[in-house]
Scaffold this active site. Sequence first.
Site, PDB file in Angstrom:
ATOM      1  N   ASP A   1       0.857  -1.193   0.000  1.00 41.87           N
ATOM      2  CA  ASP A   1       0.000   0.000   0.000  1.00 41.87           C
ATOM      3  C   ASP A   1       0.893   1.243   0.000  1.00 41.87           C
ATOM      4  O   ASP A   1       1.773   1.390   0.851  1.00 41.87           O
ATOM      5  CB  ASP A   1      -0.902   0.003   1.232  1.00 41.87           C
ATOM      6  CG  ASP A   1      -1.740   1.263   1.332  1.00 41.87           C
ATOM      7  OD1 ASP A   1      -2.776   1.329   0.671  1.00 41.87           O
ATOM      8  OD2 ASP A   1      -1.328   2.191   2.062  1.00 41.87           O
TER       9      ASP A   1
ATOM     10  N   ASP B   1      -3.269   2.178  -5.828  1.00 41.07           N
ATOM     11  CA  ASP B   1      -2.150   2.289  -4.884  1.00 41.07           C
ATOM     12  C   ASP B   1      -2.021   1.080  -3.957  1.00 41.07           C
ATOM     13  O   ASP B   1      -1.269   1.126  -2.982  1.00 41.07           O
ATOM     14  CB  ASP B   1      -2.265   3.567  -4.058  1.00 41.07           C
ATOM     15  CG  ASP B   1      -3.548   3.618  -3.233  1.00 41.07           C
ATOM     16  OD1 ASP B   1      -4.438   2.775  -3.461  1.00 41.07           O
ATOM     17  OD2 ASP B   1      -3.663   4.502  -2.370  1.00 41.07           O
ATOM     18  N   GLU B   2      -2.742  -0.010  -4.249  1.00 42.84           N
ATOM     19  CA  GLU B   2      -2.639  -1.221  -3.440  1.00 42.84           C
ATOM     20  C   GLU B   2      -2.545  -2.445  -4.341  1.00 42.84           C
ATOM     21  O   GLU B   2      -3.309  -2.566  -5.308  1.00 42.84           O
ATOM     22  CB  GLU B   2      -3.859  -1.375  -2.528  1.00 42.84           C
ATOM     23  CG  GLU B   2      -3.985  -0.357  -1.428  1.00 42.84           C
ATOM     24  CD  GLU B   2      -5.228  -0.586  -0.598  1.00 42.84           C
ATOM     25  OE1 GLU B   2      -5.106  -1.172   0.501  1.00 42.84           O
ATOM     26  OE2 GLU B   2      -6.315  -0.192  -1.036  1.00 42.84           O
TER      27      GLU B   2
END
Length: 414
Positions: free
Chosen positions: A11, A107-108
Amino acid sequence: MTKEQAILLIDMESFYASIEHVENPEYAGRPLVVSGDPNRRSGVILAACPLAKAKGIQNAERLYEAQQKCADVVVVKPQMQKYVDVSIRISKLIGEYTDLVEPYSIDEQFMDVTGSQRLFGSPRQIAHIIQERIKHEMGLRARIGIGENKILAKLACDLFAKKNKNGVHTLAKDMIELEMWPLPIGDLFGVGKKMELHFKSMGIRTIGQLAQTEGARIKEKFGLHGQVVWMSANGVDYSPVTRAAHAGRKGFGNGMTLPRDYVKKADLHVVLLELCEEVCSRARHAGKMGATISLGLNGATHVEKRSIHRQLTLPIETNITMEVFKGVNKLLERYWDGFPVRRVSVGITNLQSDQNWQMSLLDDNENRDRLSQIGYVMDQIRDRYGKVSIQRASSLTQASQLLDRSKKIGGHYK
Protein backbone atom coordinates in the site's frame (compact mmCIF):
# COMPACT_ATOMS: atom_id res chain seq x y z
CA MET A 1 3.29 -18.51 9.26
CA THR A 2 4.23 -21.48 7.13
CA LYS A 3 6.06 -21.25 3.85
CA GLU A 4 2.94 -22.52 2.14
CA GLN A 5 1.05 -19.33 3.03
CA ALA A 6 2.61 -15.93 2.48
CA ILE A 7 0.59 -13.00 1.11
CA LEU A 8 1.75 -9.38 1.04
CA LEU A 9 -0.35 -6.25 0.50
CA ILE A 10 1.67 -3.32 -0.83
CA ASP A 11 0.00 0.00 0.00
CA MET A 12 1.49 3.33 -1.10
CA GLU A 13 1.42 6.09 1.49
CA SER A 14 -0.53 9.18 0.32
CA PHE A 15 0.09 7.99 -3.24
CA TYR A 16 -0.95 10.99 -5.36
CA ALA A 17 0.37 13.56 -2.89
CA SER A 18 3.68 11.73 -2.45
CA ILE A 19 4.25 11.63 -6.20
CA GLU A 20 3.65 15.39 -6.39
CA HIS A 21 6.12 15.97 -3.55
CA VAL A 22 8.76 13.93 -5.35
CA GLU A 23 8.24 15.70 -8.66
CA ASN A 24 8.05 19.19 -7.13
CA PRO A 25 11.00 19.66 -4.74
CA GLU A 26 9.94 23.25 -4.09
CA TYR A 27 7.04 21.84 -2.03
CA ALA A 28 9.37 19.92 0.30
CA GLY A 29 8.41 20.34 3.94
CA ARG A 30 5.06 21.92 3.07
CA PRO A 31 1.60 20.36 3.58
CA LEU A 32 0.21 19.34 0.19
CA VAL A 33 -3.12 18.03 -1.09
CA VAL A 34 -4.29 16.83 -4.48
CA SER A 35 -7.75 18.22 -5.12
CA GLY A 36 -10.26 17.14 -7.74
CA ASP A 37 -10.83 20.76 -8.77
CA PRO A 38 -8.33 23.22 -7.24
CA ASN A 39 -10.03 26.10 -9.05
CA ARG A 40 -13.26 25.57 -7.10
CA ARG A 41 -13.65 25.78 -3.34
CA SER A 42 -16.09 22.89 -3.66
CA GLY A 43 -13.35 20.58 -4.95
CA VAL A 44 -12.74 17.35 -3.03
CA ILE A 45 -9.44 16.24 -1.50
CA LEU A 46 -8.25 13.13 -3.36
CA ALA A 47 -5.03 12.74 -1.38
CA ALA A 48 -3.35 14.53 1.50
CA CYS A 49 0.31 14.13 2.42
CA PRO A 50 1.25 13.21 6.03
CA LEU A 51 2.07 16.87 6.80
CA ALA A 52 -1.41 17.90 5.68
CA LYS A 53 -3.01 15.07 7.65
CA ALA A 54 -1.13 16.28 10.72
CA LYS A 55 -3.05 19.55 10.31
CA GLY A 56 -6.32 17.62 10.47
CA ILE A 57 -6.97 17.46 6.72
CA GLN A 58 -8.64 14.25 5.56
CA ASN A 59 -9.17 12.58 2.21
CA ALA A 60 -12.61 13.14 0.65
CA GLU A 61 -13.35 16.37 2.53
CA ARG A 62 -14.10 19.62 0.72
CA LEU A 63 -11.19 21.80 -0.33
CA TYR A 64 -12.54 24.87 1.46
CA GLU A 65 -12.73 22.85 4.70
CA ALA A 66 -9.10 21.80 4.27
CA GLN A 67 -8.00 25.37 3.64
CA GLN A 68 -9.72 26.48 6.83
CA LYS A 69 -7.59 23.98 8.75
CA CYS A 70 -4.38 24.94 6.97
CA ALA A 71 -4.40 28.24 5.08
CA ASP A 72 -0.98 27.69 3.47
CA VAL A 73 -1.65 24.16 2.19
CA VAL A 74 -0.32 23.57 -1.34
CA VAL A 75 -3.15 22.55 -3.68
CA VAL A 76 -2.18 20.52 -6.76
CA LYS A 77 -4.39 19.53 -9.66
CA PRO A 78 -4.53 15.72 -10.18
CA GLN A 79 -2.71 14.19 -13.14
CA MET A 80 -4.19 10.73 -13.34
CA GLN A 81 -2.12 9.43 -16.23
CA LYS A 82 1.05 10.12 -14.24
CA TYR A 83 -0.30 8.23 -11.22
CA VAL A 84 -1.34 5.29 -13.40
CA ASP A 85 2.16 5.18 -14.94
CA VAL A 86 3.79 5.06 -11.49
CA SER A 87 1.38 2.32 -10.40
CA ILE A 88 2.40 0.27 -13.44
CA ARG A 89 6.08 0.79 -12.55
CA ILE A 90 5.38 -0.56 -9.06
CA SER A 91 3.58 -3.57 -10.53
CA LYS A 92 6.59 -4.37 -12.71
CA LEU A 93 8.95 -4.00 -9.76
CA ILE A 94 7.08 -6.37 -7.45
CA GLY A 95 6.55 -8.69 -10.40
CA GLU A 96 10.27 -9.42 -10.24
CA TYR A 97 9.63 -11.34 -7.01
CA THR A 98 6.53 -13.32 -7.96
CA ASP A 99 4.29 -13.80 -10.96
CA LEU A 100 1.23 -13.76 -8.68
CA VAL A 101 0.48 -10.04 -8.44
CA GLU A 102 -3.12 -8.81 -8.14
CA PRO A 103 -3.87 -5.06 -8.28
CA TYR A 104 -6.47 -4.12 -5.66
CA SER A 105 -6.55 -0.41 -6.45
CA ILE A 106 -4.24 2.12 -8.08
CA ASP A 107 -2.15 2.29 -4.88
CA GLU A 108 -2.64 -1.22 -3.44
CA GLN A 109 -1.47 -4.58 -4.79
CA PHE A 110 -1.51 -8.10 -3.41
CA MET A 111 1.38 -10.47 -4.07
CA ASP A 112 1.74 -14.13 -3.22
CA VAL A 113 5.37 -14.88 -2.28
CA THR A 114 4.73 -18.46 -1.20
CA GLY A 115 7.02 -19.81 -3.91
CA SER A 116 9.56 -16.98 -3.71
CA GLN A 117 11.06 -17.54 -0.28
CA ARG A 118 13.87 -19.86 -1.36
CA LEU A 119 15.09 -17.16 -3.76
CA PHE A 120 14.49 -13.95 -1.81
CA GLY A 121 14.12 -14.85 1.87
CA SER A 122 11.27 -14.74 4.35
CA PRO A 123 8.08 -12.76 3.65
CA ARG A 124 9.31 -10.02 5.97
CA GLN A 125 12.69 -9.89 4.20
CA ILE A 126 10.93 -9.66 0.83
CA ALA A 127 8.72 -6.88 2.19
CA HIS A 128 11.72 -4.83 3.29
CA ILE A 129 13.50 -5.39 -0.06
CA ILE A 130 10.47 -4.14 -1.97
CA GLN A 131 9.96 -1.25 0.41
CA GLU A 132 13.60 -0.12 0.01
CA ARG A 133 13.54 -0.46 -3.78
CA ILE A 134 10.37 1.61 -4.13
CA LYS A 135 11.88 4.28 -1.90
CA HIS A 136 15.21 4.29 -3.76
CA GLU A 137 13.84 4.11 -7.31
CA MET A 138 10.70 6.25 -6.97
CA GLY A 139 11.09 8.21 -3.77
CA LEU A 140 7.83 6.81 -2.40
CA ARG A 141 7.02 5.05 0.87
CA ALA A 142 5.19 1.73 0.87
CA ARG A 143 3.42 0.19 3.86
CA ILE A 144 3.24 -3.60 3.71
CA GLY A 145 0.95 -6.02 5.48
CA ILE A 146 1.83 -9.71 5.67
CA GLY A 147 -0.62 -12.52 6.33
CA GLU A 148 -1.55 -16.12 5.60
CA ASN A 149 -4.34 -14.92 3.30
CA LYS A 150 -5.49 -11.71 1.62
CA ILE A 151 -7.72 -10.43 4.41
CA LEU A 152 -5.02 -10.90 7.04
CA ALA A 153 -2.53 -9.07 4.81
CA LYS A 154 -5.06 -6.26 4.30
CA LEU A 155 -5.82 -5.98 8.00
CA ALA A 156 -2.12 -6.16 8.88
CA CYS A 157 -1.53 -3.20 6.59
CA ASP A 158 -4.56 -1.08 7.52
CA LEU A 159 -4.57 -1.66 11.28
CA PHE A 160 -0.87 -1.94 12.08
CA ALA A 161 1.65 -1.31 9.26
CA LYS A 162 0.27 2.18 8.61
CA LYS A 163 0.96 3.02 12.25
CA ASN A 164 4.34 1.31 12.54
CA LYS A 165 7.48 3.39 12.11
CA ASN A 166 8.98 0.86 9.68
CA GLY A 167 5.68 0.42 7.81
CA VAL A 168 5.67 -3.41 7.88
CA HIS A 169 3.57 -5.75 10.02
CA THR A 170 2.80 -9.46 10.08
CA LEU A 171 -0.61 -10.58 11.30
CA ALA A 172 -0.64 -14.33 11.91
CA LYS A 173 -3.98 -16.06 12.32
CA ASP A 174 -3.06 -17.35 15.76
CA MET A 175 -2.39 -13.75 16.88
CA ILE A 176 -5.64 -12.06 15.80
CA GLU A 177 -7.31 -12.71 19.17
CA LEU A 178 -4.51 -10.84 20.93
CA GLU A 179 -3.79 -8.11 18.37
CA MET A 180 -7.00 -7.49 16.45
CA TRP A 181 -9.98 -8.53 18.51
CA PRO A 182 -9.65 -5.75 21.15
CA LEU A 183 -9.95 -3.05 18.43
CA PRO A 184 -13.22 -1.11 17.87
CA ILE A 185 -15.65 -2.69 15.41
CA GLY A 186 -15.44 0.40 13.21
CA ASP A 187 -11.77 -0.40 12.50
CA LEU A 188 -12.65 -3.63 10.69
CA PHE A 189 -12.33 -3.52 6.91
CA GLY A 190 -15.78 -3.55 5.33
CA VAL A 191 -17.62 -1.98 8.28
CA GLY A 192 -19.02 1.42 7.34
CA LYS A 193 -20.60 4.03 9.60
CA LYS A 194 -24.14 2.67 9.28
CA MET A 195 -23.06 -0.92 9.83
CA GLU A 196 -21.03 0.17 12.85
CA LEU A 197 -24.14 1.74 14.40
CA HIS A 198 -26.14 -1.43 13.75
CA PHE A 199 -23.44 -3.56 15.38
CA LYS A 200 -23.35 -1.29 18.43
CA SER A 201 -27.12 -1.53 18.75
CA MET A 202 -26.60 -5.32 18.89
CA GLY A 203 -24.03 -4.92 21.66
CA ILE A 204 -21.10 -5.60 19.32
CA ARG A 205 -18.47 -2.95 19.96
CA THR A 206 -15.20 -4.73 19.23
CA ILE A 207 -13.92 -6.92 16.43
CA GLY A 208 -13.60 -9.77 18.91
CA GLN A 209 -17.25 -9.52 19.93
CA LEU A 210 -18.24 -9.82 16.26
CA ALA A 211 -15.91 -12.78 15.74
CA GLN A 212 -17.47 -14.59 18.70
CA THR A 213 -21.06 -13.92 17.60
CA GLU A 214 -22.79 -16.73 15.75
CA GLY A 215 -22.13 -16.27 12.05
CA ALA A 216 -25.65 -17.27 11.03
CA ARG A 217 -27.05 -14.40 13.09
CA ILE A 218 -24.84 -11.88 11.30
CA LYS A 219 -25.69 -13.29 7.87
CA GLU A 220 -29.41 -13.22 8.64
CA LYS A 221 -29.28 -9.53 9.53
CA PHE A 222 -26.76 -8.23 6.97
CA GLY A 223 -26.83 -10.80 4.20
CA LEU A 224 -23.76 -11.93 2.29
CA HIS A 225 -21.79 -8.81 3.18
CA GLY A 226 -22.38 -9.53 6.84
CA GLN A 227 -21.01 -13.05 6.42
CA VAL A 228 -17.89 -11.70 4.70
CA VAL A 229 -17.31 -9.18 7.51
CA TRP A 230 -17.80 -11.91 10.12
CA MET A 231 -15.25 -14.09 8.29
CA SER A 232 -12.83 -11.15 8.20
CA ALA A 233 -13.13 -10.74 11.96
CA ASN A 234 -12.08 -14.38 12.24
CA GLY A 235 -9.23 -13.98 9.75
CA VAL A 236 -10.86 -16.28 7.17
CA ASP A 237 -10.44 -15.68 3.42
CA TYR A 238 -10.38 -18.39 0.78
CA SER A 239 -9.76 -16.18 -2.28
CA PRO A 240 -6.35 -16.68 -3.91
CA VAL A 241 -4.05 -14.01 -5.28
CA THR A 242 -4.48 -14.31 -9.03
CA ARG A 243 -3.55 -12.36 -12.12
CA ALA A 244 -6.98 -13.24 -13.54
CA ALA A 245 -8.92 -11.67 -10.66
CA HIS A 246 -11.05 -9.61 -13.03
CA ALA A 247 -11.22 -12.06 -15.92
CA GLY A 248 -14.47 -13.62 -14.76
CA ARG A 249 -16.38 -10.34 -14.66
CA LYS A 250 -20.14 -10.52 -14.86
CA GLY A 251 -20.74 -7.36 -16.86
CA PHE A 252 -19.57 -4.01 -18.15
CA GLY A 253 -20.86 -0.65 -17.02
CA ASN A 254 -20.03 3.02 -17.11
CA GLY A 255 -21.50 6.21 -15.74
CA MET A 256 -20.91 9.93 -15.67
CA THR A 257 -21.87 12.92 -13.57
CA LEU A 258 -23.21 15.65 -15.83
CA PRO A 259 -22.02 19.27 -15.60
CA ARG A 260 -25.63 20.49 -15.27
CA ASP A 261 -29.15 19.13 -14.98
CA TYR A 262 -30.30 17.46 -18.20
CA VAL A 263 -34.03 17.88 -18.73
CA LYS A 264 -34.36 17.36 -22.49
CA LYS A 265 -34.71 13.86 -23.86
CA ALA A 266 -32.58 14.77 -26.89
CA ASP A 267 -29.70 15.80 -24.60
CA LEU A 268 -29.96 12.56 -22.63
CA HIS A 269 -29.89 10.62 -25.90
CA VAL A 270 -26.49 12.17 -26.69
CA VAL A 271 -24.77 11.18 -23.42
CA LEU A 272 -26.48 7.79 -23.25
CA LEU A 273 -25.27 6.94 -26.75
CA GLU A 274 -21.74 7.92 -25.74
CA LEU A 275 -21.95 5.64 -22.68
CA CYS A 276 -23.31 2.80 -24.82
CA GLU A 277 -20.33 3.26 -27.12
CA GLU A 278 -17.89 3.05 -24.20
CA VAL A 279 -19.55 0.01 -22.63
CA CYS A 280 -19.80 -1.87 -25.94
CA SER A 281 -16.18 -1.03 -26.78
CA ARG A 282 -15.04 -2.50 -23.46
CA ALA A 283 -17.11 -5.61 -24.13
CA ARG A 284 -15.64 -5.97 -27.63
CA HIS A 285 -12.11 -5.60 -26.30
CA ALA A 286 -12.86 -8.41 -23.84
CA GLY A 287 -14.40 -10.59 -26.55
CA LYS A 288 -17.82 -10.52 -24.90
CA MET A 289 -21.46 -9.80 -25.68
CA GLY A 290 -24.34 -9.21 -23.26
CA ALA A 291 -28.07 -9.80 -23.23
CA THR A 292 -29.25 -7.70 -20.28
CA ILE A 293 -29.21 -3.92 -20.64
CA SER A 294 -29.43 -1.56 -17.62
CA LEU A 295 -30.06 2.15 -17.28
CA GLY A 296 -29.50 4.33 -14.21
CA LEU A 297 -30.62 7.94 -13.80
CA ASN A 298 -30.07 10.12 -10.72
CA GLY A 299 -31.20 13.66 -10.10
CA ALA A 300 -33.51 15.82 -8.07
CA THR A 301 -36.48 18.11 -8.25
CA HIS A 302 -36.89 21.13 -5.99
CA VAL A 303 -38.62 18.93 -3.42
CA GLU A 304 -36.93 15.51 -3.54
CA LYS A 305 -34.09 13.39 -4.84
CA ARG A 306 -35.05 11.13 -7.70
CA SER A 307 -33.46 8.03 -9.21
CA ILE A 308 -34.34 5.04 -11.33
CA HIS A 309 -32.46 1.88 -12.20
CA ARG A 310 -34.11 -0.50 -14.62
CA GLN A 311 -33.05 -3.31 -16.91
CA LEU A 312 -34.36 -5.42 -19.74
CA THR A 313 -33.15 -8.59 -21.41
CA LEU A 314 -32.77 -8.67 -25.18
CA PRO A 315 -33.68 -11.79 -27.18
CA ILE A 316 -30.10 -11.99 -28.54
CA GLU A 317 -26.73 -11.15 -26.95
CA THR A 318 -24.98 -8.17 -28.48
CA ASN A 319 -22.08 -5.73 -28.26
CA ILE A 320 -23.37 -3.55 -31.11
CA THR A 321 -23.64 0.01 -29.84
CA MET A 322 -26.91 0.92 -31.54
CA GLU A 323 -28.62 -2.27 -30.38
CA VAL A 324 -27.66 -1.53 -26.77
CA PHE A 325 -28.70 2.10 -27.20
CA LYS A 326 -32.07 0.99 -28.56
CA GLY A 327 -32.61 -1.05 -25.38
CA VAL A 328 -31.49 1.83 -23.17
CA ASN A 329 -33.85 4.19 -24.99
CA LYS A 330 -36.77 1.81 -24.39
CA LEU A 331 -36.04 2.00 -20.66
CA LEU A 332 -35.76 5.78 -20.83
CA GLU A 333 -39.12 6.07 -22.59
CA ARG A 334 -40.80 3.69 -20.18
CA TYR A 335 -39.51 4.90 -16.81
CA TRP A 336 -38.20 8.47 -16.99
CA ASP A 337 -40.91 11.03 -16.13
CA GLY A 338 -38.86 14.11 -16.94
CA PHE A 339 -37.15 14.82 -13.60
CA PRO A 340 -33.80 16.70 -13.91
CA VAL A 341 -30.96 14.21 -14.40
CA ARG A 342 -27.48 14.87 -13.03
CA ARG A 343 -25.94 11.40 -13.32
CA VAL A 344 -26.43 8.62 -15.88
CA SER A 345 -25.14 5.06 -16.13
CA VAL A 346 -25.40 2.21 -18.63
CA GLY A 347 -24.47 -1.46 -18.27
CA ILE A 348 -24.66 -4.85 -19.94
CA THR A 349 -24.64 -8.22 -18.18
CA ASN A 350 -25.45 -11.88 -18.95
CA LEU A 351 -22.25 -12.18 -20.93
CA GLN A 352 -21.08 -14.78 -23.41
CA SER A 353 -18.24 -15.04 -25.93
CA ASP A 354 -18.51 -12.86 -29.03
CA GLN A 355 -17.56 -15.92 -31.05
CA ASN A 356 -21.00 -17.45 -30.49
CA TRP A 357 -23.37 -15.31 -32.54
CA GLN A 358 -26.97 -16.48 -32.48
CA MET A 359 -28.68 -16.41 -35.87
CA SER A 360 -32.27 -15.16 -36.13
CA LEU A 361 -34.95 -15.99 -38.66
CA LEU A 362 -36.61 -12.62 -38.14
CA ASP A 363 -33.57 -10.31 -38.27
CA ASP A 364 -31.18 -9.28 -41.02
CA ASN A 365 -28.21 -11.39 -39.94
CA GLU A 366 -25.99 -10.02 -42.69
CA ASN A 367 -26.64 -6.46 -41.57
CA ARG A 368 -25.97 -7.36 -37.90
CA ASP A 369 -22.64 -8.88 -38.90
CA ARG A 370 -21.77 -5.71 -40.80
CA LEU A 371 -22.68 -3.50 -37.83
CA SER A 372 -20.62 -5.73 -35.54
CA GLN A 373 -17.55 -5.47 -37.76
CA ILE A 374 -17.93 -1.68 -37.91
CA GLY A 375 -17.73 -1.59 -34.11
CA TYR A 376 -14.47 -3.53 -34.02
CA VAL A 377 -12.97 -1.33 -36.75
CA MET A 378 -13.96 1.82 -34.85
CA ASP A 379 -12.26 0.38 -31.75
CA GLN A 380 -9.05 -0.17 -33.71
CA ILE A 381 -9.07 3.40 -34.99
CA ARG A 382 -9.64 4.85 -31.52
CA ASP A 383 -6.99 2.58 -29.97
CA ARG A 384 -4.46 3.90 -32.44
CA TYR A 385 -5.42 7.56 -32.79
CA GLY A 386 -7.39 8.40 -29.65
CA LYS A 387 -10.98 8.29 -28.40
CA VAL A 388 -12.11 11.34 -30.34
CA SER A 389 -10.41 10.39 -33.63
CA ILE A 390 -13.75 9.02 -34.85
CA GLN A 391 -17.04 10.05 -33.30
CA ARG A 392 -20.73 10.22 -34.00
CA ALA A 393 -22.35 13.44 -35.23
CA SER A 394 -24.37 13.72 -32.01
CA SER A 395 -21.10 14.12 -30.09
CA LEU A 396 -20.59 17.45 -31.84
CA THR A 397 -23.59 18.95 -30.03
CA GLN A 398 -23.44 20.97 -26.79
CA ALA A 399 -24.94 18.12 -24.80
CA SER A 400 -21.96 15.86 -25.56
CA GLN A 401 -19.44 14.97 -22.87
CA LEU A 402 -17.15 12.91 -25.11
CA LEU A 403 -14.37 15.47 -25.55
CA ASP A 404 -14.24 16.29 -21.84
CA ARG A 405 -14.28 12.61 -20.83
CA SER A 406 -11.49 11.80 -23.28
CA LYS A 407 -9.21 14.03 -21.20
CA LYS A 408 -9.92 12.14 -17.98
CA ILE A 409 -9.02 8.91 -16.24
CA GLY A 410 -11.27 7.72 -13.44
CA GLY A 411 -13.28 10.94 -13.62
CA HIS A 412 -10.22 13.19 -13.23
CA TYR A 413 -8.08 14.94 -15.80
CA LYS A 414 -5.02 13.07 -17.00
